[in-house]
Design a protein around this motif. Structure first.
Motif, PDB file in Angstrom:
ATOM      1  N   LEU A   1      -1.204 -13.042   5.042  1.00 34.51           N
ATOM      2  CA  LEU A   1      -2.136 -12.529   6.043  1.00 34.51           C
ATOM      3  C   LEU A   1      -3.499 -12.422   5.381  1.00 34.51           C
ATOM      4  CD1 LEU A   1      -2.623 -11.299   8.885  1.00 34.51           C
ATOM      5  CD2 LEU A   1      -2.188  -9.059   7.858  1.00 34.51           C
ATOM      6  N   GLN A   2      -4.382 -13.349   5.719  1.00 37.53           N
ATOM      7  CA  GLN A   2      -5.749 -13.329   5.211  1.00 37.53           C
ATOM      8  C   GLN A   2      -6.584 -12.459   6.133  1.00 37.53           C
ATOM      9  OE1 GLN A   2      -7.270 -14.803   2.386  1.00 37.53           O
ATOM     10  NE2 GLN A   2      -8.957 -13.495   3.036  1.00 37.53           N
ATOM     11  N   MET A   3      -7.205 -11.431   5.575  1.00 33.12           N
ATOM     12  CA  MET A   3      -7.974 -10.484   6.382  1.00 33.12           C
ATOM     13  C   MET A   3      -9.421 -10.530   5.943  1.00 33.12           C
ATOM     14  SD  MET A   3      -5.306  -7.274   6.424  1.00 33.12           S
ATOM     15  CE  MET A   3      -5.534  -6.938   4.685  1.00 33.12           C
ATOM     16  N   ASN A   4     -10.291 -10.902   6.869  1.00 28.40           N
ATOM     17  CA  ASN A   4     -11.727 -10.992   6.604  1.00 28.40           C
ATOM     18  C   ASN A   4     -12.480  -9.993   7.462  1.00 28.40           C
ATOM     19  OD1 ASN A   4     -11.217 -13.194   4.843  1.00 28.40           O
ATOM     20  ND2 ASN A   4     -11.360 -14.636   6.546  1.00 28.40           N
ATOM     21  N   ARG A   5     -13.692  -9.726   7.068  1.00 26.52           N
ATOM     22  CA  ARG A   5     -14.575  -8.801   7.818  1.00 26.52           C
ATOM     23  C   ARG A   5     -13.845  -7.503   8.139  1.00 26.52           C
ATOM     24  NH1 ARG A   5     -16.112 -11.354  12.790  1.00 26.52           N
ATOM     25  NH2 ARG A   5     -14.684 -13.083  12.446  1.00 26.52           N
ATOM     26  N   LEU A   6     -13.267  -6.941   7.121  1.00 25.07           N
ATOM     27  CA  LEU A   6     -12.516  -5.707   7.306  1.00 25.07           C
ATOM     28  C   LEU A   6     -13.437  -4.551   7.645  1.00 25.07           C
ATOM     29  CD1 LEU A   6     -10.019  -6.260   4.394  1.00 25.07           C
ATOM     30  CD2 LEU A   6      -9.348  -5.852   6.763  1.00 25.07           C
ATOM     31  N   ASN A   7     -12.928  -3.651   8.446  1.00 26.83           N
ATOM     32  CA  ASN A   7     -13.680  -2.444   8.789  1.00 26.83           C
ATOM     33  C   ASN A   7     -12.763  -1.229   8.620  1.00 26.83           C
ATOM     34  OD1 ASN A   7     -12.294  -1.921  11.421  1.00 26.83           O
ATOM     35  ND2 ASN A   7     -13.229  -3.888  11.944  1.00 26.83           N
ATOM     36  N   PRO A   8     -13.323  -0.033   8.598  1.00 26.73           N
ATOM     37  CA  PRO A   8     -12.500   1.158   8.349  1.00 26.73           C
ATOM     38  C   PRO A   8     -11.325   1.318   9.319  1.00 26.73           C
ATOM     39  CG  PRO A   8     -14.799   1.703   8.061  1.00 26.73           C
ATOM     40  CD  PRO A   8     -14.758   0.299   8.605  1.00 26.73           C
ATOM     41  N   GLU A   9     -11.458   0.775  10.517  1.00 31.55           N
ATOM     42  CA  GLU A   9     -10.368   0.875  11.496  1.00 31.55           C
ATOM     43  C   GLU A   9      -9.164   0.026  11.111  1.00 31.55           C
ATOM     44  OE1 GLU A   9     -13.761   2.592  12.754  1.00 31.55           O
ATOM     45  OE2 GLU A   9     -13.671   0.414  12.459  1.00 31.55           O
ATOM     46  N   ASP A  10      -9.331  -0.851  10.137  1.00 36.27           N
ATOM     47  CA  ASP A  10      -8.217  -1.663   9.645  1.00 36.27           C
ATOM     48  C   ASP A  10      -7.397  -0.931   8.584  1.00 36.27           C
ATOM     49  OD1 ASP A  10     -10.486  -4.405   9.794  1.00 36.27           O
ATOM     50  OD2 ASP A  10      -8.838  -4.017  11.195  1.00 36.27           O
ATOM     51  N   THR A  11      -7.830   0.235   8.185  1.00 35.40           N
ATOM     52  CA  THR A  11      -7.090   1.017   7.195  1.00 35.40           C
ATOM     53  C   THR A  11      -5.725   1.398   7.743  1.00 35.40           C
ATOM     54  OG1 THR A  11      -9.080   1.911   6.158  1.00 35.40           O
ATOM     55  CG2 THR A  11      -7.050   3.180   5.903  1.00 35.40           C
TER      56      THR A  11
ATOM     57  N   TRP B   1      12.527  -5.543   7.661  1.00 37.00           N
ATOM     58  CA  TRP B   1      11.197  -4.990   7.394  1.00 37.00           C
ATOM     59  C   TRP B   1      10.989  -4.814   5.900  1.00 37.00           C
ATOM     60  CZ3 TRP B   1       7.519  -3.617  11.095  1.00 37.00           C
ATOM     61  CH2 TRP B   1       7.936  -3.764  12.422  1.00 37.00           C
ATOM     62  N   GLY B   2       9.754  -5.034   5.481  1.00 36.61           N
ATOM     63  CA  GLY B   2       9.388  -4.718   4.116  1.00 36.61           C
ATOM     64  C   GLY B   2       9.016  -3.254   3.981  1.00 36.61           C
ATOM     65  N   GLN B   3       8.651  -2.892   2.778  1.00 39.47           N
ATOM     66  CA  GLN B   3       8.351  -1.485   2.498  1.00 39.47           C
ATOM     67  C   GLN B   3       6.903  -1.121   2.821  1.00 39.47           C
ATOM     68  OE1 GLN B   3       8.285  -3.839   0.269  1.00 39.47           O
ATOM     69  NE2 GLN B   3       6.381  -3.481  -0.870  1.00 39.47           N
ATOM     70  N   GLY B   4       6.078  -2.124   3.041  1.00 38.99           N
ATOM     71  CA  GLY B   4       4.684  -1.880   3.389  1.00 38.99           C
ATOM     72  C   GLY B   4       3.754  -1.933   2.192  1.00 38.99           C
ATOM     73  N   THR B   5       2.519  -2.291   2.452  1.00 44.19           N
ATOM     74  CA  THR B   5       1.478  -2.288   1.432  1.00 44.19           C
ATOM     75  C   THR B   5       0.223  -1.657   2.043  1.00 44.19           C
ATOM     76  OG1 THR B   5       0.268  -3.646  -0.186  1.00 44.19           O
ATOM     77  CG2 THR B   5       0.681  -4.650   1.962  1.00 44.19           C
ATOM     78  N   GLN B   6      -0.404  -0.761   1.292  1.00 47.62           N
ATOM     79  CA  GLN B   6      -1.520   0.005   1.826  1.00 47.62           C
ATOM     80  C   GLN B   6      -2.827  -0.768   1.732  1.00 47.62           C
ATOM     81  OE1 GLN B   6      -1.514   3.101   3.319  1.00 47.62           O
ATOM     82  NE2 GLN B   6      -3.708   2.815   3.685  1.00 47.62           N
TER      83      GLN B   6
ATOM     84  N   GLN C   1      15.491  -9.926   2.643  1.00 49.64           N
ATOM     85  CA  GLN C   1      14.675  -8.873   2.043  1.00 49.64           C
ATOM     86  C   GLN C   1      13.228  -9.333   2.010  1.00 49.64           C
ATOM     87  OE1 GLN C   1      16.660  -8.128  -1.740  1.00 49.64           O
ATOM     88  NE2 GLN C   1      17.555  -6.281  -0.898  1.00 49.64           N
ATOM     89  N   LEU C   2      12.329  -8.445   2.368  1.00 43.92           N
ATOM     90  CA  LEU C   2      10.917  -8.762   2.452  1.00 43.92           C
ATOM     91  C   LEU C   2      10.138  -7.856   1.506  1.00 43.92           C
ATOM     92  CD1 LEU C   2      10.672  -8.859   6.361  1.00 43.92           C
ATOM     93  CD2 LEU C   2      10.933 -10.814   4.814  1.00 43.92           C
ATOM     94  N   ILE C   3       9.235  -8.462   0.760  1.00 34.94           N
ATOM     95  CA  ILE C   3       8.401  -7.692  -0.154  1.00 34.94           C
ATOM     96  C   ILE C   3       6.947  -8.055   0.085  1.00 34.94           C
ATOM     97  CG2 ILE C   3       7.854  -7.173  -2.557  1.00 34.94           C
ATOM     98  CD1 ILE C   3      10.725  -7.872  -3.256  1.00 34.94           C
ATOM     99  N   GLU C   4       6.155  -7.042   0.470  1.00 36.44           N
ATOM    100  CA  GLU C   4       4.724  -7.254   0.681  1.00 36.44           C
ATOM    101  C   GLU C   4       3.948  -6.930  -0.593  1.00 36.44           C
ATOM    102  OE1 GLU C   4       6.151  -5.000   4.492  1.00 36.44           O
ATOM    103  OE2 GLU C   4       6.441  -4.875   2.319  1.00 36.44           O
ATOM    104  N   SER C   5       2.812  -7.565  -0.718  1.00 43.13           N
ATOM    105  CA  SER C   5       1.915  -7.262  -1.828  1.00 43.13           C
ATOM    106  C   SER C   5       0.498  -7.627  -1.404  1.00 43.13           C
ATOM    107  CB  SER C   5       2.309  -8.041  -3.092  1.00 43.13           C
ATOM    108  OG  SER C   5       2.212  -9.428  -2.867  1.00 43.13           O
ATOM    109  N   GLY C   6      -0.460  -7.194  -2.221  1.00 40.79           N
ATOM    110  CA  GLY C   6      -1.838  -7.588  -1.984  1.00 40.79           C
ATOM    111  C   GLY C   6      -2.730  -6.519  -1.405  1.00 40.79           C
ATOM    112  N   GLY C   7      -2.154  -5.378  -1.071  1.00 36.84           N
ATOM    113  CA  GLY C   7      -2.981  -4.317  -0.525  1.00 36.84           C
ATOM    114  C   GLY C   7      -3.906  -3.718  -1.571  1.00 36.84           C
ATOM    115  N   GLY C   8      -4.825  -2.892  -1.100  1.00 39.56           N
ATOM    116  CA  GLY C   8      -5.745  -2.236  -2.016  1.00 39.56           C
ATOM    117  C   GLY C   8      -6.910  -1.626  -1.294  1.00 39.56           C
ATOM    118  N   LEU C   9      -7.909  -1.270  -2.072  1.00 39.54           N
ATOM    119  CA  LEU C   9      -9.132  -0.668  -1.547  1.00 39.54           C
ATOM    120  C   LEU C   9     -10.217  -1.739  -1.478  1.00 39.54           C
ATOM    121  CD1 LEU C   9     -10.892   1.811  -0.780  1.00 39.54           C
ATOM    122  CD2 LEU C   9     -11.293   2.120  -3.243  1.00 39.54           C
TER     123      LEU C   9
END
Length: 127
Positions: free
Chosen positions: A82-92, A117-122, A3-11
């Motif tokens: 997953l460390q995400m830097n220099r995010l842009n709107p196309e990464d939404t 698969w996990g349930q996803g994080t936005q 079982q996979l659980i994602e977290s950390g998404g946001g605006l």
């Protein structure tokens, strides 16, 4: 069964950073290849990156995120980040982690190669 659980998404604002985590159940997690995929509204799910298991721990990234995103793995904690830097709107997108065993290198970017698969994080990148 894993079982996979994602977290950390946001605006986040353009140029900002986020770190996603994928925590897995199961005692043999180190054997699994773990991939990150994302799906934006109206688009197909696409490969973001992956780390192979079985001690290989080689990392693979989509060209669109190479140099901006970094995957790390901690088998003792059954976690892949997953460390995400220099995010842009196309990464939404909705970001998923996935896991599978015995995934050959040529299939590592293919979602059908992954079993769990996990349930996803936005993740939303907007000013």
């Amino acid at each position: 069964q894993v079982q996979l659980i994602e977290s950390g998404g946001g605006l986040v604002q353009p140029g900002g950073s986020l770190k996603l985590s994928c925590v897995a159940s199961g005692r043999t997690f180190s054997r699994y290849t773990v991939g990150w995929f994302r799906q934006a509204p109206g688009k197909e799910r696409e490969f973001v990156g992956a780390v192979r298991g079985l001690g290989g721990n080689t990392y693979h990234y989509a060209d669109s995120v190479k140099g901006r995103f970094t995957i790390s793995r901690d088998n003792a904690k059954n976690t892949v980040a997953l460390q995400m830097n220099r995010l842009n709107p196309e990464d939404t997108a909705l970001y998923y982690c996935a896991a599978g065993q015995s995934i050959i290198l040529s299939m590592i970017r293919t979602e059908t190669a992954y079993t769990y698969w996990g349930q996803g994080t936005q993740v939303t990148v907007s000013s």
